[in-house]
Design an enzyme around this catalytic site. Structure first.
Site, PDB file in Angstrom:
ATOM      1  N   GLN A 190       0.838  -1.192   0.000  1.00 13.05           N
ATOM      2  CA  GLN A 190       0.000   0.000   0.000  1.00 13.05           C
ATOM      3  C   GLN A 190       0.878   1.250   0.000  1.00 13.05           C
ATOM      4  OE1 GLN A 190      -3.564  -0.237   0.271  1.00 13.05           O
ATOM      5  NE2 GLN A 190      -3.479   1.903  -0.265  1.00 13.05           N
ATOM      6  N   PHE A 191       1.345   1.656  -1.190  1.00 10.48           N
ATOM      7  CA  PHE A 191       2.236   2.825  -1.263  1.00 10.48           C
ATOM      8  C   PHE A 191       1.551   4.092  -0.797  1.00 10.48           C
ATOM      9  CE2 PHE A 191       0.097   3.313  -5.298  1.00 10.48           C
ATOM     10  CZ  PHE A 191       0.063   4.686  -5.507  1.00 10.48           C
ATOM     11  N   THR A 192       0.223   4.132  -0.811  1.00 15.37           N
ATOM     12  CA  THR A 192      -0.494   5.348  -0.416  1.00 15.37           C
ATOM     13  C   THR A 192      -0.370   5.652   1.075  1.00 15.37           C
ATOM     14  OG1 THR A 192      -2.589   4.173  -0.157  1.00 15.37           O
ATOM     15  CG2 THR A 192      -2.132   5.136  -2.324  1.00 15.37           C
TER      16      THR A 192
END
Length: 143
Positions: free
Chosen positions: A76-78
């Site tokens: 989950q890069f966000t």
């Protein structure tokens, strides 16, 4: 590294309609959304995995280690979104895929090394995540 951990009754991740990872514990499990930044390394992945495995957020203040709860790991890069300016998040703090992918895998492998049953999403894919949050309980961890 950062992880957003949710206590779940069940969780499934699909890509293009196909299930790539799922947990359906008899009791409770954990869904771990994992974010990686530029300065992260395998040691941080290991330390974060230990925090998640021993985190006492299950029923009766137990940990996943106590009850052998399964864990679904989803990249989950966000989690590294910067929303300080304007209305469009900046993703500059998120590590590029070539850096992040092996560290998310190292996190999952470290959990397995601790004895966890681990399922994963598909790195870099457009994933659909379905979950039944239990509690709800959601905790943010960082190393």
């Amino acid at each position: 590294m950062r992880v957003l951990v949710q206590r779940v009754a069940s969780a499934t991740v699909s890509v293009g309609g196909d299930v790539v990872g799922a947990i359906r514990p008899e009791g409770q499990g954990l869904l771990a959304f994992v974010g990686v930044t530029h300065s992260d390394d395998p040691d941080k992945a290991r330390r974060l995995a230990e925090k998640v495995w021993y985190l006492r957020i299950l029923a009766d203040e137990r940990s996943a280690a106590d009850v052998n709860a399964p864990i679904l790991v989803v990249s989950q890069f966000t989690l590294y979104a910067d929303t300080a300016k304007g209305r469009r998040p900046s993703w500059n703090a998120a590590a590029p895929g070539a850096v992040a992918e092996p560290l998310v895998a190292a996190f999952a492998d470290a959990l397995r090394g601790l004895g966890a049953e681990v399922q994963t999403g598909m790195f870099g894919a457009n994933m659909q995540v379905e979950l039944v949050n239990d509690g709800p309980v959601t905790v943010f961890l960082e190393v």
